[in-house]
Design an enzyme around this catalytic site. Structure first.
Site, short mmCIF file in Angstrom:
data_model
loop_
_atom_site.label_atom_id
_atom_site.label_comp_id
_atom_site.label_asym_id
_atom_site.label_seq_id
_atom_site.Cartn_x
_atom_site.Cartn_y
_atom_site.Cartn_z
N GLU A 209 26.34 -23.46 12.91
CA GLU A 209 24.88 -23.43 12.98
C GLU A 209 24.44 -24.32 14.13
O GLU A 209 25.26 -24.99 14.78
CB GLU A 209 24.26 -23.89 11.66
CG GLU A 209 24.60 -25.33 11.27
CD GLU A 209 24.12 -25.70 9.86
OE1 GLU A 209 24.04 -24.82 9.00
OE2 GLU A 209 23.84 -26.89 9.65
N HIS A 247 19.41 -29.18 6.99
CA HIS A 247 20.57 -30.06 7.15
C HIS A 247 20.26 -31.14 8.19
O HIS A 247 19.66 -30.86 9.22
CB HIS A 247 21.79 -29.28 7.66
CG HIS A 247 22.33 -28.28 6.68
ND1 HIS A 247 22.99 -27.15 7.06
CD2 HIS A 247 22.31 -28.27 5.33
CE1 HIS A 247 23.37 -26.47 6.00
NE2 HIS A 247 22.95 -27.13 4.93
#
Lengths: 290, 382
Positions: A209, A247
């Site tokens: 990611e 995150h």
């Protein structure tokens, strides 16, 4: 075979008396994991559904022969709990906890150097070797034993990918969530080295990611050393710069850490990048067939 | 968490780093009075949580008091990258002989803080890194090492060949590192560090980001927070325990897990739509979270359809379904809601959703395709 853990791995759970700790200790045991004990300072001598609780990791290791631990300890106590597990020389430490300050993780990282202990996480779903053992919070039922290794920076996105693999008949050797924080114990490259040596693993799915440059470094590693087929997926093509996307590690800083750069890096070393999780099994099948 | 330049300079002062502190102004008249008092050219700088202030016109010099008033009023009215400017930092323009850059951030690959410095400061470090990477020095730091003096000195003498300036710089670096560690920074930066006409090094600018994960041990951060620099929906979401980022599109998203939420946004784009937000409802499955998530998404009148994409692990699909039902009973939802619930207790969930006018789909691509299609229909209606 599988990597890191199998049906023989003896596991303790730190923070076993908490809400998440007890729930997942039992669900791990139900899956087949050898959960041999728990650790909660001050609660030694008690038990959770037949699992004995100890005051310290050292004591738990002495009495149960534990090799691995899974931590469900609140963020502010997690680094001292990790330290205890590292000092007790457990082989595998899986830290599920989210929200640990990055400087704490850097100190833990320094204390790991030169030791045998392998840390997975923090802020991760854990490890599963389907049909054998799980050290984490993933739903066991979506997995199936087989030959695909999965390494991911994410949690539920990994489940989505595993679900697609299983639905299309492709089982998994071991799936590891490495964690969504900027500094984690074990990265893509460390695990690819283990998958390279694992005879059961035929190919690997990498789920990356935005944020950092780990995927770019991994692409370079694959070109140089990794001989098995790899399929990648990168989340965050539509994420704006400068915003933390859930995150702690998922943030584009200036022009660093974009999905484009990662997709390009994999493309340059011949690793196909799926545009959706559903494409992954097909891409992997093609690579394995050729 | 970001703080303003003036707040970062207050921290510099507390830790003994020489900085041009200046005055924080909120009206053009204050700028007039200050310029009059100083009786020399002053610099006016927008206090805003966005980079590229200079390029956006948020930094100006004023030679007279009248000019200071005029330029302050220009800056105070402006928005930079969508953020309103309500404060200006003003100070006497320094005589600048040389400009350097000093910063500390986390090097993820080295898993350590990294000290960064260059004698070519004053421009964006990222731009410099692209054009002349060879002039930037980087030294990783072992946090467990108590004797970092040599490292600080070597960085300082890389930037300043003159021993006297290197000594000043080394002292500044040591203090900068002290702030970085004690205040749990994710980034600390002086750009530029200026050599002035008295041969002293002084910080003209100051930038600090804190590591949000360390907020529990820094209650003092709360006072440094500036709510005017945060999106109101992002703030509300945070209060409800949701992770939310506002985007420009018209398809709202509710997803569990950050990676899956990003993947959902990406697939909306691939399917020809534009996501209106990032939203992670988190791992627990409190039905109220779904209700709050829907409220926040619908407070944006641009939204024309909503995707709810849940992969149940710890999150139970039936809890999410109950939350959706609760929301439809307590509020009017004027746009189509497309739901996909897979995983733990999905059968119970589809039982709960039976007979409602929600659009339900079995897979992630299907639910996204449907939402994009319905959003386009809604757009035509309006």
């Amino acid at each position: 075979m599988s990597i890191l853990i199998d049906e023989k791995t003896r596991v303790i759970v730190q923070g076993i008396t908490g809400r998440d700790g007890s729930f997942h200790a039992l669900s791990m045991r139900e899956y087949g994991t050898k959960v041999v004990g728990g650790v909660v300072p001050g609660k030694g001598g008690s038990e959770v559904e037949g699992i004995p609780v100890f005051n310290s990791v050292n004591e738990a290791k002495d009495k149960t022969g534990a090799q691995a631990t899974v931590l469900f300890v609140p963020a502010r106590f997690a680094s001292s709990a990790m330290k205890e597990a590292i000092e007790a020389k457990l082989e595998i430490v899986v830290c599920i906890t989210e929200g640990i300050p990055v400087l704490d993780m850097i100190r833990i990282q320094e204390s790991l150097e030169g030791r045998e202990t392998r840390l997975i996480g923090p802020n991760c779903p854990g490890i599963i070797s389907p049909g054998k053992s799980k050290l984490g919070i993933m739903p066991g039922a979506i997995h199936k034993p087989g030959g695909v290794g999965v390494i991911s920076r994410s949690g539920t996105l990994t489940y989505e990918v595993v679900y697609e693999l299983t639905r299309s008949g492709m089982g998994q050797s071991t799936c590891i969530g490495i964690g969504g924080d900027p500094v984690v114990g074990t990265g893509f490259i460390d695990l690819l080295q283990l998958f390279q040596e694992d005879s059961e693993t035929q190919g690997v799915v990498l789920i990356g990611e935005i944020g950092g440059t780990q995927e770019e470094e991994t692409a370079e590693f694959i070109r140089e050393y990794f001989t098995k087929p790899v399929v990648a997926f990168i989340a965050g093509r539509t994420a704006p710069s400068g915003k933390r996307m859930g995150h702690a590690g998922a943030i584009i800083s200036g022009n660093l850490g974009t999905a484009e750069a990662k997709i390009k890096a994999f493309g340059e070393v011949g690793v196909p990048v799926a545009s959706s999780p559903g494409e992954i099994p097909g891409l992997m099948k093609n690579l394995l067939a050729s | 968490m970001n703080i303003h330049e003036y707040q970062a300079k207050q921290l510099f002062e507390r830790y003994g780093i020489p900085a041009v502190k200046g005055e924080v102004l909120e009206t053009p008249d204050q700028a007039f009075s200050l310029a009059k008092e100083i009786a020399a050219p002053i610099i006016l700088k927008a206090q805003v949580h966005a980079g590229g202030r200079g390029k956006a016109g948020g930094v100006k010099m004023a030679k007279t008091a009248d000019e200071a008033r005029e330029k302050a009023s220009l800056i105070l009215g402006m928005s930079i990258k969508g953020l309103k400017v309500s404060k200006v930092l003003a100070y006497k323009a320094e005589e600048i002989r040389r400009e350097a850059y000093l910063g500390i951030t986390i090097d993820r690959s080295a898993k350590r803080p990294v000290l960064i410095g260059t004698s070519e400061g004053g421009i964006e470090i990222e731009q410099l890194a692209k054009e002349k990477p060879e002039v930037i020095y980087k030294i990783p730091i072992d946090v467990s090492n108590g004797q970092l003096g040599d490292i600080f000195e070597s960085m300082a003498s890389n930037i300043y060949p003159e021993p006297e300036l290197a000594a000043q710089a080394s002292d500044i670096i040591a203090r900068l590192y002290k702030i970085f560690v004690e205040m749990d920074c994710a980034l600390i930066e002086i750009n530029p560090l200026v050599l002035n006409d008295q041969n002293n090094l002084i910080a003209i600018d100051a930038k600090i980001n804190f590591d949000d994960n360390a907020a529990f041990r820094h209650p003092e951060w709360e006072q440094m927070r500036d709510p005017s620099q945060e999106d109101s929906r992002e703030r509300e979401a945070k209060n409800c325990g949701l992770s939310f980022v506002a985007l420009d599109g018209d398809i709202g998203c509710i997803v569990n897990g950050a990676g899956l939420a990003m993947a959902t946004m990406d697939m909306i784009k691939t399917a020809g739509g534009e996501p209106a937000n990032f939203l992670d409802v988190g791992g627990s499955s409190n039905p109220d979270k779904v209700l709050n998530a829907l409220k926040i998404i619908l407070s944006n009148s641009r939204v024309k359809a909503i995707v709810i994409n849940i992969f149940g692990g710890i999150t139970r699909c039936d809890d999410i379904a109950s939350g959706i039902i609760k929301a439809t009973q307590s509020m009017k939802i004027p746009v189509p809601v497309c739901v996909r619930l897979t995983g733990t207790n999905e059968d119970k969930a589809s039982e709960i959703l039976k007979g409602t006018d929600l659009v339900t789909e079995k897979t992630m691509p299907d639910v996204i395709r449907k939402a994009v299609e319905l959003a386009k229909k809604e757009a035509v209606k309006k």
